[in-house]
Design a protein around this motif. Structure first.
Motif, PDB file in Angstrom:
ATOM      1  N   GLU A  14       0.811  -1.227   0.000  1.00 51.69           N
ATOM      2  CA  GLU A  14       0.000   0.000   0.000  1.00 51.69           C
ATOM      3  C   GLU A  14       0.839   1.269   0.000  1.00 51.69           C
ATOM      4  N   ALA A  40       3.765   0.296  -4.846  1.00 49.83           N
ATOM      5  CA  ALA A  40       3.369   0.792  -6.165  1.00 49.83           C
ATOM      6  C   ALA A  40       4.296   1.951  -6.524  1.00 49.83           C
ATOM      7  N   GLY A 109      -5.075  -7.546  -6.103  1.00 47.31           N
ATOM      8  CA  GLY A 109      -5.794  -6.290  -5.889  1.00 47.31           C
ATOM      9  C   GLY A 109      -4.938  -5.133  -5.422  1.00 47.31           C
ATOM     10  N   GLN A 110      -3.652  -5.398  -5.146  1.00 42.31           N
ATOM     11  CA  GLN A 110      -2.763  -4.323  -4.708  1.00 42.31           C
ATOM     12  C   GLN A 110      -2.410  -3.417  -5.883  1.00 42.31           C
ATOM     13  N   VAL A 111      -2.177  -2.155  -5.579  1.00 44.00           N
ATOM     14  CA  VAL A 111      -1.834  -1.179  -6.607  1.00 44.00           C
ATOM     15  C   VAL A 111      -0.418  -1.442  -7.112  1.00 44.00           C
ATOM     16  N   ALA A 128      -5.189   4.576 -10.075  1.00 47.53           N
ATOM     17  CA  ALA A 128      -4.419   3.463  -9.516  1.00 47.53           C
ATOM     18  C   ALA A 128      -4.679   2.217 -10.352  1.00 47.53           C
ATOM     19  N   THR A 130      -4.027  -1.809 -10.597  1.00 47.57           N
ATOM     20  CA  THR A 130      -3.665  -2.949  -9.756  1.00 47.57           C
ATOM     21  C   THR A 130      -2.802  -3.953 -10.528  1.00 47.57           C
ATOM     22  N   HIS A 131      -2.163  -4.842  -9.793  1.00 45.34           N
ATOM     23  CA  HIS A 131      -1.384  -5.907 -10.430  1.00 45.34           C
ATOM     24  C   HIS A 131      -2.291  -6.785 -11.291  1.00 45.34           C
ATOM     25  N   GLU A 132      -3.508  -7.026 -10.818  1.00 41.93           N
ATOM     26  CA  GLU A 132      -4.466  -7.830 -11.584  1.00 41.93           C
ATOM     27  C   GLU A 132      -4.808  -7.139 -12.903  1.00 41.93           C
TER      28      GLU A 132
END
Length: 142
Positions: A14, A40, A109-111, A128, A130-132
């Motif tokens: 985060e 991120a 779901g992390q940025v 933002a 996300t990795h996804e």
């Protein structure tokens, strides 16, 4: 080593880390180090006005910004931490760090990164990714 350095500086899940580095290997290393630290990145263009860069750093709540000695003087001064990766002390710290990547779990779901719009409506807006979302984009490219 840079990822471990970032972790010691308090960077983690985060967190956002500004990257104001020359285009090329330095930027790629910075991106990978930020991701390996679980954070991120926020790409910053040193050619942009200092007010815009300062706004992006405040708005994104960036923990620190990685840059170089050459770019450092052109960045906005203030309470934000600027780290020149080519500073002699930082180079020494990196050289002494373990080459093993830190153990960090990165969730889809992390940025992964934050990018700002041009600000044509008066104020830039951060988006933002996300990795996804990044993985979906990369896997859909032919």
């Amino acid at each position: 080593r840079l990822a471990r350095f970032l972790r010691v500086q308090g960077v983690g899940a985060e967190s956002v880390v500004g990257l104001c580095l020359p285009r090329g290997v330095e930027t790629l290393v910075g991106i990978l180090a930020v991701w390996k630290a679980g954070a991120a990145y926020l790409p910053l263009d040193p050619g942009q006005p200092a007010e815009r860069i300062a706004f992006q750093l405040r708005d994104s709540r960036a923990v620190l910004t990685l840059t170089t000695e050459e770019i450092l003087d052109g960045l906005p001064a203030g309470r934000h931490r600027l780290v020149a990766v080519d500073d002699a002390l930082v180079v020494m710290q990196l050289g002494a760090a373990s080459a093993a990547a830190p153990v960090v779990e990165v969730r889809p779901g992390q940025v992964a990164y934050v990018i700002y719009t041009s600000g044509s409506t008066g104020r830039p807006k951060g988006v933002a990714v996300t990795h996804e979302g990044l993985a979906n984009y990369v896997s859909s490219v032919p």
